[in-house]
Design an enzyme around this catalytic site. Structure first.
Site, PDB file in Angstrom:
ATOM      1  N   ASP A  40       0.627  -1.702   0.017  1.00 28.01           N
ATOM      2  CA  ASP A  40       0.033   0.369   0.063  1.00 28.01           C
ATOM      3  C   ASP A  40       1.291   1.256  -0.356  1.00 28.01           C
ATOM      4  O   ASP A  40       2.398   1.510  -0.702  1.00 28.01           O
ATOM      5  CB  ASP A  40      -1.161   0.197   1.089  1.00 28.01           C
ATOM      6  CG  ASP A  40      -2.354   0.386   0.930  1.00 28.01           C
ATOM      7  OD1 ASP A  40      -2.248   1.733   0.553  1.00 28.01           O
ATOM      8  OD2 ASP A  40      -2.974  -0.172   1.165  1.00 28.01           O
ATOM      9  N   ASP A  73     -13.811   0.071   0.218  1.00 26.29           N
ATOM     10  CA  ASP A  73     -13.488  -0.801   1.554  1.00 26.29           C
ATOM     11  C   ASP A  73     -14.446  -0.901   2.115  1.00 26.29           C
ATOM     12  O   ASP A  73     -15.136  -0.274   3.144  1.00 26.29           O
ATOM     13  CB  ASP A  73     -13.227   0.807   1.552  1.00 26.29           C
ATOM     14  CG  ASP A  73     -12.289   1.172   1.385  1.00 26.29           C
ATOM     15  OD1 ASP A  73     -11.219   0.478   0.782  1.00 26.29           O
ATOM     16  OD2 ASP A  73     -11.816   3.045   1.428  1.00 26.29           O
ATOM     17  N   HIS A 129      -7.251  -7.627   2.933  1.00 29.59           N
ATOM     18  CA  HIS A 129      -6.634  -6.651   2.945  1.00 29.59           C
ATOM     19  C   HIS A 129      -7.668  -6.041   4.406  1.00 29.59           C
ATOM     20  O   HIS A 129      -8.977  -6.563   3.811  1.00 29.59           O
ATOM     21  CB  HIS A 129      -7.272  -5.978   1.575  1.00 29.59           C
ATOM     22  CG  HIS A 129      -6.111  -4.788   1.461  1.00 29.59           C
ATOM     23  ND1 HIS A 129      -4.860  -5.111   1.788  1.00 29.59           N
ATOM     24  CD2 HIS A 129      -7.245  -3.403   1.639  1.00 29.59           C
ATOM     25  CE1 HIS A 129      -4.818  -3.446   1.570  1.00 29.59           C
ATOM     26  NE2 HIS A 129      -5.912  -3.125   1.686  1.00 29.59           N
ATOM     27  N   GLU A 171     -11.708   6.547  -9.162  1.00 24.95           N
ATOM     28  CA  GLU A 171     -13.291   7.508  -9.728  1.00 24.95           C
ATOM     29  C   GLU A 171     -13.633   8.263 -10.099  1.00 24.95           C
ATOM     30  O   GLU A 171     -13.986   7.933 -11.365  1.00 24.95           O
ATOM     31  CB  GLU A 171     -14.016   7.404  -8.348  1.00 24.95           C
ATOM     32  CG  GLU A 171     -14.939   5.835  -7.126  1.00 24.95           C
ATOM     33  CD  GLU A 171     -13.290   5.376  -7.022  1.00 24.95           C
ATOM     34  OE1 GLU A 171     -13.286   4.205  -6.299  1.00 24.95           O
ATOM     35  OE2 GLU A 171     -12.635   6.702  -5.929  1.00 24.95           O
ATOM     36  N   ARG A 224     -10.275   0.230  -9.208  1.00 27.01           N
ATOM     37  CA  ARG A 224     -11.599  -0.648  -7.752  1.00 27.01           C
ATOM     38  C   ARG A 224     -13.214   0.617  -8.649  1.00 27.01           C
ATOM     39  O   ARG A 224     -14.053   0.511  -8.340  1.00 27.01           O
ATOM     40  CB  ARG A 224     -11.777  -0.044  -6.262  1.00 27.01           C
ATOM     41  CG  ARG A 224     -11.686   1.618  -6.834  1.00 27.01           C
ATOM     42  CD  ARG A 224     -11.659   1.980  -5.134  1.00 27.01           C
ATOM     43  NE  ARG A 224     -11.527   3.622  -5.409  1.00 27.01           N
ATOM     44  CZ  ARG A 224     -11.161   3.860  -2.875  1.00 27.01           C
ATOM     45  NH1 ARG A 224     -11.099   2.976  -1.942  1.00 27.01           N
ATOM     46  NH2 ARG A 224     -11.291   4.586  -3.234  1.00 27.01           N
ATOM     47  N   ASP A 245      -5.811   2.453  -6.920  1.00 24.51           N
ATOM     48  CA  ASP A 245      -6.166   2.944  -6.265  1.00 24.51           C
ATOM     49  C   ASP A 245      -7.169   4.335  -6.825  1.00 24.51           C
ATOM     50  O   ASP A 245      -6.779   5.446  -7.121  1.00 24.51           O
ATOM     51  CB  ASP A 245      -6.336   3.013  -4.893  1.00 24.51           C
ATOM     52  CG  ASP A 245      -6.675   3.203  -3.292  1.00 24.51           C
ATOM     53  OD1 ASP A 245      -8.112   2.057  -3.842  1.00 24.51           O
ATOM     54  OD2 ASP A 245      -6.600   2.597  -2.614  1.00 24.51           O
ATOM     55  N   GLU A 264     -11.796   9.678  -7.250  1.00 29.13           N
ATOM     56  CA  GLU A 264     -12.319   9.786  -5.634  1.00 29.13           C
ATOM     57  C   GLU A 264     -13.118  11.459  -5.338  1.00 29.13           C
ATOM     58  O   GLU A 264     -14.391  11.329  -5.149  1.00 29.13           O
ATOM     59  CB  GLU A 264     -11.300   9.155  -4.614  1.00 29.13           C
ATOM     60  CG  GLU A 264     -12.562   9.176  -3.040  1.00 29.13           C
ATOM     61  CD  GLU A 264     -11.508   8.732  -1.788  1.00 29.13           C
ATOM     62  OE1 GLU A 264     -11.618   9.326  -0.984  1.00 29.13           O
ATOM     63  OE2 GLU A 264     -11.541   6.907  -2.337  1.00 29.13           O
TER      64      GLU A 264
END
Length: 815
Positions: free
Chosen positions: A295, A476, A536, A411, A459, A408, A413
């Site tokens: 990560d 998440d 995870h 989107e 994702r 990661d 985010e």
């Protein structure tokens, strides 16, 4: 010409904002046909208001593209080959045009213009008002039939049938979800109907999918901008519909074989030494391991302030290249997280600005904004400059030996509406950002490493993202029973629309006050039968089984090893997904399309064709209710036989998972290994689940080198076929080797064939020669060939040396 008396636009957060304009011109809902022409297999229709183009992308899929003057169009993101147009038959009638193939026909009514779609003589879908567009809103309206069920829309926790829902189309993080959730990381502007069609809106803009919520018999797609086109896909059966869908939107390439192994992953490993220690811990605890996921601590010592560095923190990771090489020598692949945000405090901010790699503000400068991780800009993955800069970083890391990529926050985010990208505003392209990021990364990896299959976890994406090898996870999720419960629904909904590798953070990611052994064990048991096995979580409760007590480890070790024993079966599911579009996790209604109630089942699923799995999603459960399709089913752990076509209570304990096997199924197993780099089917254990009620059974096993990107395209693989025919008390089994083969292909396999419910079989012959009967398992193991009756388990064990292209086994079933 009709008018809306109000206009709306969609804010970046997904809510509608009222505009002051009171008269917004709308494309007529009664457009009139004027003329048409068939050019390069495309039907082009001119009306008094717009041009309409129809083109078949596969025999069962057609693109409908409305193009109105003054309405900006974006490129197609959903289509694998936007320029493809297959031949179709055109018939010009007085009141309508008929355009179609044997599988799908479009009837275009001329006045007023309206499209209807037929599979044979069956009307499966028709436009209601059809196309509409004005300054701030555009989309389509379709008529729904009263009993029609609608699945789809991507990741949502709403039940399988989404009819009656109004779904935001704006990919958005949903941190710590554990119950009904309408808006999540990966929405899809697409539905699958109980009438066996899929409807896909090839529009990346912010919008809504209204599935009969506002008007019960109207399906409405609406967006603030974007491409005004849609796809209609149909076939006689759901599996065939999946195939038509991926023929149109793209097939998922095979992942590397190691992607089916066990992952070590957490938020996150902070140092090289901690990473080395956890890899060694898996080895010492006798847990197989194929990947270590790093990560964001690999490029920064803490969470905030470092995003965008995307270079090793050499204080924490002093020898990353050597570490990666050492892991690789142990069969462990290294996966790195990357994000598309570049903080203004990061070491690469000036570099990204100079490279013109970031999205702009309305003044043409890099767009800066604040979010949790700091003040930031966003890489413009739609621009050549943004792609070149981002790919340069990936190229450097690949030279260090990194084998997999974790994208990661894609989107994205946080995505301010006034961010300007190379092809449009944030609201125009938001839902395709993760898709474009995956396309960029996938294409670059193949160019730079043409002998290595890319492994890409993300994702967020769009319809068709599967063709770039995207492996999505469900975000998440809360570390609770409420977080575990919807995971089957999420994976099934995504798999039905191409995203067959959707999986969850095993054990749950967010929150949790203390370790719940039962929840953890149940989640990881379920993980054995999902596409990716990756525990995870936030690190205050260890996600790795090797860091828990001996009891927990002893409960889980057999399941992790079962995952490795099933490597041949699971890899064959990947082959079926890449060639036929079949998801790895399959809904129960695939088994019997006449049992419409199975369409609503969100608690059980098929893992391939053989297994029916029902995860335990509540504490203290001693039995689960399983809705059985027709046929005969056997408990995988106990051998208990069940007649299908009804619901049963299947017993379970913490050391078992409710798993059934379909009678007539073949299941190949191989020895468990420490890493799939050691994978081999030389010692093959092939199980056949016989029942006297089953007249025929079949199975297959796909083998290739596990790494070459072009194995399927060049035919460099071997396909083993298994068939069983049962009639008049006689059972005949055949084993066939087919395919062009590949470098390193086995010439011989030692096969142990386990026939369930057949311990009383007699007159056993292999290739016309009688097999000797042996007195014990040990004697069978030492022999080159023969058979042994395991009467206590009602099994017949046979051993043979598979060297020929075909072997046949004949026996009396004893029934």
């Amino acid at each position: 010409m009709k008018l809306f008396n109000r206009c709306f636009r969609l804010s970046a957060s997904g809510g509608w904002l009222l505009l002051v304009s009171l008269s917004c011109p709308l494309a007529s809902q009664a457009a009139q046909y004027q003329s048409h022409q068939l050019q390069k297999n495309q039907l082009q229709v001119q009306t008094d208001e717009y041009q309409l183009q129809l083109s078949f992308k596969s025999p069962g899929a057609v693109e409908v593209f409305y193009q109105q003057s003054g309405v900006k169009q974006l490129p197609s993101f959903a289509l694998a080959e936007p320029e493809l147009a297959l031949p179709a038959q055109l018939k010009d009638e007085q009141t309508a045009l008929q355009f179609g193939t044997e599988q799908l026909q479009v009837r275009l009514q001329k006045s007023p213009l309206q499209l209807q779609f037929y599979r044979g003589n069956e009307l499966i879908l028709k436009e209601e008002a059809g196309y509409f567009a004005h300054q701030t809103l555009r989309g389509f309206r379709f008529a729904l039939t009263p009993d029609e069920k609608l699945l789809g829309g991507g990741e949502r926790v709403l039940g399988m049938d989404r009819r009656g829902q109004r779904l935001p189309l704006y990919n958005k993080a949903s941190y710590g979800y554990n119950g009904e959730t309408k808006q999540m990381y990966f929405g899809l502007p697409a539905v699958l109907s109980s009438k066996k069609y899929a409807l896909v809106f090839d529009n990346s803009a912010s919008g809504f999918l209204d599935l009969g919520a506002t008007e019960k018999d109207v399906l409405q797609f609406e967006a603030v901008a974007g491409r005004t086109s849609y796809l209609v896909v149909t076939a006689p059966t759901y599996p065939q519909l999946m195939q038509q869908y991926v023929n149109t939107t793209g097939k998922q390439p095979l992942p590397p074989r190691w992607a089916f192994g066990n992952f070590a992953s957490r938020f996150g490993y902070r140092t090289e030494q901690q990473s080395r220690d956890i890899v060694q811990k898996f080895h010492d605890a006798d847990f197989p391991l194929d990947a270590l996921v790093l990560d964001l601590y690999w490029f920064g010592k803490d969470i905030q302030g470092h995003m965008g560095n995307l270079a090793w923190d050499n204080e924490a990771f002093p020898q990353p290249k050597q570490m990666i090489a050492d892991f690789k020598a142990k069969g462990v692949n290294t996966i790195l997280i990357t994000e598309p945000f570049v903080l203004s405090s990061s070491k690469r901010w000036d570099e990204a600005v100079a490279a013109n790699a970031l999205a702009k503000n309305l003044a043409g400068q890099p767009k800066r904004f604040d979010f949790y991780f700091g003040n930031t800009g966003l890489v413009d993955v739609f621009s050549k400059e943004g792609q070149a800069w981002f790919n340069g970083i990936y190229n450097q890391l690949a030279q260090d030996g990194v084998a997999g990529w974790w994208g990661d926050l894609g989107e994205p985010e946080v995505h301010p509406a006034d961010s300007i990208h190379a092809i449009g505003t944030a609201d125009e392209i938001h839902n395709a950002y993760g898709h474009q990021w995956a396309a960029m990364l996938y294409q670059n990896r193949l160019e730079q490493q043409p002998q290595q299959r890319p492994m890409i976890m993300m994702r967020a994406g769009f319809a068709g993202s599967q063709r770039y090898g995207m492996i999505p996870w469900t975000g998440d999720v809360d570390r609770s029973w409420g977080g575990l419960k919807p995971q089957v629904e999420l994976a099934l909904q995504m798999g039905l629309l191409g995203m067959g590798y959707t999986h969850s953070d095993l054990g749950g990611f967010a929150g949790g006050e203390q370790f719940d052994q039962e929840l953890y064990v149940r989640w990881l048991q379920y993980g054995v039968f999902q596409p990716v096995f990756r525990p995870h979580a936030q690190e205050h409760i260890a996600p790795e089984p090797v860091l828990h007590d001996k009891t927990t480890q002893d409960l889980l070790r057999p399941f992790v090893k079962l995952r490795y024993r099933m490597a041949a079966y699971n890899y064959t599911l990947a082959y079926q997904n890449s060639t036929l579009g079949l998801p790895l996790m399959r809904p129960l209604f695939f088994a019997d399309e006449s049992q419409t109630e199975l369409m609503l089942n969100k608690d059980s699923y098929f893992w391939g064709d053989a297994f029916l799995v029902t995860p335990v999603t509540a504490p203290g459960v001693k039995a689960v209710t399983v809705q059985l399709p027709k046929g005969v089913w056997l408990d995988y752990f106990t051998g208990q036989r069940y007649e299908g076509g009804r619901s049963i209570e299947q017993p379970t304990s913490l050391s078992t998972l409710p798993v059934l096997v379909k009678a007539g199924a073949f299941v190949p197993l191989v020895p468990a290994v420490q890493s799939l780099s050691q994978y081999s089917s030389r010692q093959l254990e092939l199980h056949y689940y016989h029942d006297d009620s089953v007249a025929a059974g079949q199975g297959e096993l796909y083998e290739d080198d596990g790494v070459s990107p072009d194995s399927l395209a060049t035919g460099q693989y071997e396909l083993l076929k298994f068939n069983a025919v049962h009639a008049k008390g006689q059972l005949q089994l055949s084993l066939d080797r087919t395919g062009l083969g590949y470098i390193g292909m086995l010439k011989q396999r030692a096969v142990t064939l386990v026939l369930h419910q057949l311990s009383k079989a007699s007159a056993i012959e292999l290739d016309g020669q009688p097999l000797p009967e042996l007195s014990s398992q040990a004697e069978l193991k030492a022999a080159a060939t023969g058979f042994y009756r395991d009467k206590s388990n009602n099994q017949l064990w046979l051993k043979l040396d598979w060297t020929k292209a075909r072997h046949q086994l004949q026996l009396s079933s004893g029934g």
